[in-house]
Enzyme design. Structure first.
Site, PDB file in Angstrom:
ATOM      1  N   GLU A  95      17.113 112.855  -9.379  1.00  0.00           N
ATOM      2  CA  GLU A  95      16.018 112.011  -8.899  1.00  0.00           C
ATOM      3  C   GLU A  95      14.683 112.734  -9.021  1.00  0.00           C
ATOM      4  OE1 GLU A  95      18.861 112.729  -7.546  1.00  0.00           O
ATOM      5  OE2 GLU A  95      19.581 111.225  -6.128  1.00  0.00           O
ATOM      6  N   GLY A 141      51.425 123.952 -21.269  1.00  0.00           N
ATOM      7  CA  GLY A 141      52.440 123.231 -22.022  1.00  0.00           C
ATOM      8  C   GLY A 141      53.291 122.347 -21.128  1.00  0.00           C
ATOM      9  N   ARG A 155      36.981 118.566 -23.712  1.00  0.00           N
ATOM     10  CA  ARG A 155      36.765 119.931 -23.224  1.00  0.00           C
ATOM     11  C   ARG A 155      35.324 120.089 -22.750  1.00  0.00           C
ATOM     12  NH1 ARG A 155      39.838 123.643 -27.813  1.00  0.00           N
ATOM     13  NH2 ARG A 155      41.949 123.113 -27.125  1.00  0.00           N
ATOM     14  N   ASP A 177      50.605 129.553 -28.825  1.00  0.00           N
ATOM     15  CA  ASP A 177      49.656 128.856 -29.717  1.00  0.00           C
ATOM     16  C   ASP A 177      48.404 129.682 -29.994  1.00  0.00           C
ATOM     17  OD1 ASP A 177      51.491 126.877 -29.430  1.00  0.00           O
ATOM     18  OD2 ASP A 177      50.197 125.470 -28.361  1.00  0.00           O
ATOM     19  N   THR A 210      55.813 122.913 -19.215  1.00  0.00           N
ATOM     20  CA  THR A 210      56.148 123.362 -17.849  1.00  0.00           C
ATOM     21  C   THR A 210      55.050 122.970 -16.859  1.00  0.00           C
ATOM     22  OG1 THR A 210      57.213 125.257 -18.880  1.00  0.00           O
ATOM     23  CG2 THR A 210      56.899 125.370 -16.498  1.00  0.00           C
ATOM     24  N   CYS A 243      20.852 112.489  -2.051  1.00  0.00           N
ATOM     25  CA  CYS A 243      21.180 113.421  -0.974  1.00  0.00           C
ATOM     26  C   CYS A 243      20.171 113.321   0.160  1.00  0.00           C
ATOM     27  CB  CYS A 243      21.271 114.855  -1.504  1.00  0.00           C
ATOM     28  SG  CYS A 243      19.720 115.524  -2.081  1.00  0.00           S
ATOM     29  N   CYS A 293      16.577 114.187  -1.926  1.00  0.00           N
ATOM     30  CA  CYS A 293      16.209 113.159  -2.907  1.00  0.00           C
ATOM     31  C   CYS A 293      15.885 111.837  -2.226  1.00  0.00           C
ATOM     32  CB  CYS A 293      17.339 112.960  -3.905  1.00  0.00           C
ATOM     33  SG  CYS A 293      17.561 114.390  -4.959  1.00  0.00           S
TER      34      CYS A 293
HETATM   35  C1  AOF Z   1      21.507 114.052  -5.562  1.00  0.00           C
HETATM   36  N1  AOF Z   1      21.132 114.171  -6.853  1.00  0.00           N
HETATM   37  O1  AOF Z   1      21.340 115.073  -8.893  1.00  0.00           O
HETATM   38  C2  AOF Z   1      22.881 115.743  -7.246  1.00  0.00           C
HETATM   39  C3  AOF Z   1      23.281 115.557  -5.887  1.00  0.00           C
HETATM   40  O2  AOF Z   1      23.346 122.572  -3.135  1.00  0.00           O
HETATM   41  P1  AOF Z   1      22.370 121.446  -3.285  1.00  0.00           P
HETATM   42  O3  AOF Z   1      21.247 121.485  -2.302  1.00  0.00           O
HETATM   43  O4  AOF Z   1      21.886 121.279  -4.709  1.00  0.00           O
HETATM   44  O5  AOF Z   1      23.176 120.105  -2.928  1.00  0.00           O
HETATM   45  C4  AOF Z   1      24.393 119.820  -3.506  1.00  0.00           C
HETATM   46  C5  AOF Z   1      24.864 118.448  -3.042  1.00  0.00           C
HETATM   47  O6  AOF Z   1      23.918 117.458  -3.453  1.00  0.00           O
HETATM   48  C6  AOF Z   1      26.183 118.053  -3.682  1.00  0.00           C
HETATM   49  O7  AOF Z   1      27.287 118.464  -2.914  1.00  0.00           O
HETATM   50  C7  AOF Z   1      26.061 116.531  -3.711  1.00  0.00           C
HETATM   51  O8  AOF Z   1      26.385 115.978  -2.454  1.00  0.00           O
HETATM   52  C8  AOF Z   1      24.576 116.325  -3.966  1.00  0.00           C
HETATM   53  N2  AOF Z   1      24.323 116.234  -5.399  1.00  0.00           N
HETATM   54  N3  AOF Z   1      22.598 114.685  -5.116  1.00  0.00           N
HETATM   55  O9  AOF Z   1      20.832 113.362  -4.785  1.00  0.00           O
HETATM   56  C9  AOF Z   1      21.757 114.986  -7.710  1.00  0.00           C
HETATM   57  N4  AOF Z   1      23.534 116.575  -8.088  1.00  0.00           N
HETATM   58 ZN    ZN Z   2      19.381 115.332  -4.235  1.00  0.00          ZN
END
Ligand code: AOF
Ligand code: ZN
Length: 368
Positions: free
Chosen positions: A56, A301, A188, A204, A303, A79, A88
């Site tokens: 954000e 593999g 990957r 492998d 297992t 967040c 954010c």
């Molecule tokens: C958002 N936008 O792009 C992401 C979020 O350790 P911090 O302060 O960076 O916070 C990590 C937490 O923020 C993570 O566990 C998740 O809940 C959130 N990630 N949130 O608004 C983002 N990457």
């Molecule tokens: Zn955030």
């Protein structure tokens, strides 16, 4: 049918997030699109490498004052906590967005509804529910790690029509064609880590890196489960340590010469044994979760694949199938599970399928 603007913009945000999968752990890979009041896209953002800055913040920086009165499309609830970066939800409220459209709820205890509540309290209209299944798939690793303390587990298998992964002499390279193998390399790139048993690592001698043009720097951490008696991998994994780390998961009883191994640059991580004396998969996954790994791709593999399926630890199954018949003297993709009733056999449901040149891939998720 013409997609609604909300649907189209949220899908763009989901696509942005998807492109960065595998690069943001321990944080989720969030995508964000900001649309001004006149309908023009004015900001785009995705979580930075290693998890910061958040999506954000980047989208808002690009949008500047044009964000006011507009709509933000975010794949995960913004967040609500001030950490290394400001919250954010607060940033979006301060930018005077009129609406925020959220893909899915963030169960991180620091947010868990309070991001949406903060926005609503600031007078921003919050909408959610649109493309929620896709948002949950994008954030499956983060959701699994927050809710269960372990990464999301994707098991990849490439098998003949009759479900064999090698002939009776062990020949397996290559069952599937080049298009399917390239697709496997993209998988990957989109995971935080890749895990194999020591048997596969030794027999492998794989690199387990992403070798797609332009994505050479997207190789995940490579993890090898060291069983009670298996030899240690020394070939290509070791010679490509510069590309990405190698972690060896072994029981303390194995008494590995840790100092010698650490000297090679590989890291040895202790994992308690299960009843068969092998490193416990459940413990191993918990250890990876504690280290911040949100998604792990298991490439064999038999297992490891069988044990994960037996313990119902596989979240997503990616099954490549090719037009070959090997016969029952070949190596089965999955070993014995001692299942008897048919009702025990429906672990997965296909949610996506496509053709890859002469082969097919199916994506299956756990049936509820
Ligand atoms: C958002 N936008 O792009 C992401 C979020 O350790 P911090 O302060 O960076 O916070 C990590 C937490 O923020 C993570 O566990 C998740 O809940 C959130 N990630 N949130 O608004 C983002 N990457
Ligand atoms: Zn955030």
């Amino acid at each position: 049918m013409i997609a609604s603007p909300d649907s189209a913009h949220l899908r763009t945000a989901l696509a942005l997030g998807r492109q960065a999968l595998g690069t943001t752990w321990p944080n989720p890979t969030v995508g964000c699109v900001i649309v001004a009041a006149d309908g023009r896209v004015v900001g785009r953002g995705v979580t930075g490498i290693g998890g910061r800055p958040h999506a954000e913040m980047q989208a808002l920086a690009e949008a500047g004052e044009r964000a006011a009165g507009g709509t933000a499309y975010v794949t995960l609830e913004p967040c609500a906590h001030d950490g290394a970066t400001p919250s954010c939800a607060l940033l979006l409220a301060e930018a005077a967005l009129a609406r925020v459209v959220i893909g899915t709820h963030d169960p991180d205890p620091r947010t868990n509804g309070s991001g949406a509540a903060l926005l609503t309290a600031a007078g921003v209209t919050v909408t959610s529910g649109l493309h929620e299944d896709e948002a949950k798939r994008l954030h499956a690793g983060h959701l699994r790690r927050v809710e269960s303390g372990r990464p999301h587990v994707t098991l990849k298998l490439a098998a003949s029509l009759d479900g064999r992964i090698a002939t009776s002499t062990g020949a397996s390279q290559w069952l599937t064609g080049q298009v399917a193998r390239r697709h496997g390399h993209l998988l990957r790139a989109r995971h935080d880590a890749i895990l194999v048993g020591a048997g596969t690592a030794v027999r492998d001698d794989p690199e387990l890196t992403c070798r797609l043009p332009g994505l050479g720097d997207r190789s995940p951490v490579r993890i090898v489960m060291i069983g009670a008696e298996t030899a240690l991998p020394v070939g290509r994994l070791l010679s490509t340590l510069g590309r990405s780390p190698v972690w060896l998961l072994a029981t303390p009883e194995r008494r590995l010469d840790t100092a010698d191994l650490q000297a090679t640059g590989m890291e040895v991580i202790d994992v308690a044994a299960d009843s068969s004396g092998r490193p416990s998969l459940e413990q191993a996954l918990g250890t990876l979760g504690a280290r911040g790994v949100t998604s792990v791709l298991v490439e064999g593999g038999q297992t490891v694949a069988t044990a994960l399926l037996r313990d119902r630890l596989v979240d997503t199954l990616v099954w490549y199938s090719t037009d070959a018949i090997v016969g029952s003297d070949g190596l089965a993709a999955v070993g014995g599970l001692a299942r008897t009733a048919l009702s025990e056999t429906r672990d997965f449901r296909t949610f996506r399928a496509r053709r890859l040149g002469p082969d097919h891939v199916r994506f299956l998720e756990r049936a509820a």
